[in-house]
Write a protein that holds these residues in place. Structure first.
Motif, short mmCIF file in Angstrom:
data_model
loop_
_atom_site.label_atom_id
_atom_site.label_comp_id
_atom_site.label_asym_id
_atom_site.label_seq_id
_atom_site.Cartn_x
_atom_site.Cartn_y
_atom_site.Cartn_z
N CYS A 63 0.88 -1.19 0.00
CA CYS A 63 0.00 0.00 0.00
C CYS A 63 0.91 1.23 0.00
O CYS A 63 1.54 1.51 1.03
N HIS A 64 1.01 1.94 -1.10
CA HIS A 64 1.94 3.08 -1.06
C HIS A 64 1.31 4.25 -0.31
O HIS A 64 0.12 4.52 -0.43
N MET A 65 2.13 4.89 0.50
CA MET A 65 1.60 5.95 1.37
C MET A 65 1.99 7.35 0.89
O MET A 65 1.52 8.34 1.44
N LEU A 174 -6.39 10.49 -2.67
CA LEU A 174 -7.06 9.17 -2.59
C LEU A 174 -6.13 8.13 -3.20
O LEU A 174 -6.12 6.97 -2.79
N ASP A 175 -5.33 8.55 -4.19
CA ASP A 175 -4.19 7.79 -4.69
C ASP A 175 -3.01 8.12 -3.77
O ASP A 175 -2.40 9.17 -3.92
N ASN A 176 -2.68 7.40 -2.75
CA ASN A 176 -3.17 6.06 -2.57
C ASN A 176 -3.57 5.82 -1.12
O ASN A 176 -3.36 4.76 -0.57
N ARG A 177 -4.15 6.88 -0.51
CA ARG A 177 -4.52 6.72 0.90
C ARG A 177 -5.68 5.74 1.04
O ARG A 177 -5.91 5.20 2.12
N GLN A 208 7.67 6.30 -1.77
CA GLN A 208 8.18 6.66 -3.11
C GLN A 208 7.63 5.85 -4.30
O GLN A 208 8.35 5.61 -5.26
N GLU A 209 6.36 5.45 -4.21
CA GLU A 209 5.78 4.74 -5.36
C GLU A 209 5.64 5.68 -6.55
O GLU A 209 5.88 5.30 -7.69
N GLU A 210 5.26 6.91 -6.27
CA GLU A 210 4.93 7.86 -7.34
C GLU A 210 6.14 8.26 -8.18
O GLU A 210 5.99 8.86 -9.23
N VAL A 211 7.34 7.93 -7.71
CA VAL A 211 8.53 8.24 -8.50
C VAL A 211 9.20 6.97 -9.01
O VAL A 211 10.37 6.97 -9.40
N ILE A 231 -2.03 -2.90 -3.87
CA ILE A 231 -3.33 -2.26 -3.70
C ILE A 231 -3.20 -0.79 -4.09
O ILE A 231 -2.31 -0.09 -3.59
N ASP A 232 -4.05 -0.36 -4.98
CA ASP A 232 -3.90 1.01 -5.48
C ASP A 232 -5.18 1.48 -6.16
O ASP A 232 -6.12 0.72 -6.36
N THR A 233 -5.16 2.74 -6.53
CA THR A 233 -6.20 3.28 -7.40
C THR A 233 -5.90 2.85 -8.83
O THR A 233 -4.77 2.48 -9.15
N THR A 234 -6.91 2.89 -9.69
CA THR A 234 -6.64 2.85 -11.13
C THR A 234 -7.54 3.89 -11.76
O THR A 234 -8.26 4.61 -11.06
ZN LIG Z 1 -1.00 5.09 -6.73
#
Ligand SMILES: [Zn+2]
Length: 344
Positions: A63-65, A174-177, A208-211, A231-234
């Protein structure tokens, strides 16, 4: 549903590489639910609950925070602040935004706008031009004094309130809370109901998922999972102006069962297993393929000698804007399927 927790998660500022606040918040709230919790060198929070089963496997939820945002790159002598993006922004969504500049001592409320003249005095050519993210600037209203309070490397997040509508949740981050929320709610469920798990459950709140899935890579290497679930948004592009074949997901049609994105292809057996489990328990789901975009499940799949991997996703409209929107029923169905999978 505990949306008060989701609100707190969304409103806690923490961009990629500066996850301390969100990590501390999650850590404080899940302390009692796990047998072992540690923070790794990249700042991911690794939480383990051990099974007594001798034939157990390791199931990893990722779960990326981190959230997308900016780092301060320059402050000019008049105190205007310039930034470098951390994660992917569409500059068309950056006009006239309220932002929070998070310094080591305090959070400063401010506004973000593009350089140049207002509409009244713009040339026709200027009006058509969309600036790059680094052509925007931030005004704290402090003038030159901003130089005493802000330094290069301080981070900036969007500053917009969380909104609960009858069927939807709207917020920045919400991405990705939503995944942090799902991970925390699962941990609470397993703990409060004293569920005896057949497998070790490891929930990692990654950095650091977003990078580029950076935290998930090192954490998965450490965990060496047998099964990894990102687990993430799409995307949910079921909105005006998008042809139906490009919707990816549709709001209200259930959780997203990830088949493929540009970072990984889900394990085919796991996809069948989740599909059967959802059907047996009457949990609505939709199969999803995202032609461009990646997520932490890829890091889980490719860690060490490899793991079977899948992703459970939630369709999100207007992603990477301050108006990210999820359907409550899709989110609830994601929670249901994850609980069933762990109990199965
Ligand atoms: Zn995400």
């Amino acid at each position: 549903m505990n949306y008060e927790l989701l609100k707190k998660l969304c409103e806690t500022p923490s961009v990629a590489g500066r996850e301390q606040r969100i990590r501390d918040f999650i850590h404080n709230n899940v302390k009692g639910y796990f047998d072992e919790i540690k923070v790794d060198a990249l700042g991911s929070l690794i939480c383990k609950k051990f099974s007594k089963n001798k034939k157990k496997k390791k199931i990893l939820l990722l779960c990326h925070m981190d959230e997308i945002g900016f780092l301060v790159s320059y402050i000019n002598p008049k105190g205007y602040v310039f930034v470098d993006p951390v994660g992917g922004f569409d500059p068309r969504n950056l006009f006239s935004r309220r932002v929070l500049v998070c310094t080591e001592k305090e959070d400063l409320k401010a506004v973000m706008n593009p350089q140049g003249k207002p509409v009244h005095t713009q040339s026709a050519m200027d009006r058509k031009k969309i600036p790059e993210p680094n052509e925007f600037f931030i005004d704290t209203g402090l003038g030159e004094k901003a130089n005493d309070k802000i330094q290069i490397g301080d981070y900036v997040v969007m500053d917009e309130p969380f909104l609960e509508l009858p069927k939807k949740i709207v917020s920045k981050a919400l991405d990705n809370r939503i995944a942090c929320w799902l991970g925390m709610e699962i941990a609470r469920y397993v703990s409060e109901n004293k569920i005896e798990l057949d497998n070790d459950l490891i929930i990692v709140f990654t950095s650091q998922e977003e990078v580029g899935l950076r935290g998930a890579k090192t954490a998965s290497f450490d965990v060496e999972p047998d099964i990894a679930i990102g687990i993430d948004t799409t995307l949910a592009c079921d909105t005006p102006g998008v042809p139906e074949q490009d919707w990816i997901t549709t709001h209200g049609k259930g959780f997203g069962l990830h088949i493929k994105d540009s970072s990984f292809i889900s394990d085919h057996e796991l996809v069948s297993k989740f599909a059967k489990l959802a059907e047996k328990n009457k949990i609505p789901y939709q199969r999803t393929i995202l032609s461009r975009g990646g997520q932490d499940g890829a890091a889980g799949q490719q860690a060490g000698s490899g793991a079977k991997a899948i992703a459970i996703v939630v369709g999100t409209r207007y992603i990477h804007t301050v108006t990210e929107m999820v359907d409550k029923s899709d989110l609830e169905n994601a929670l249901k399927i994850l609980k069933k999978f762990l109990e199965d």
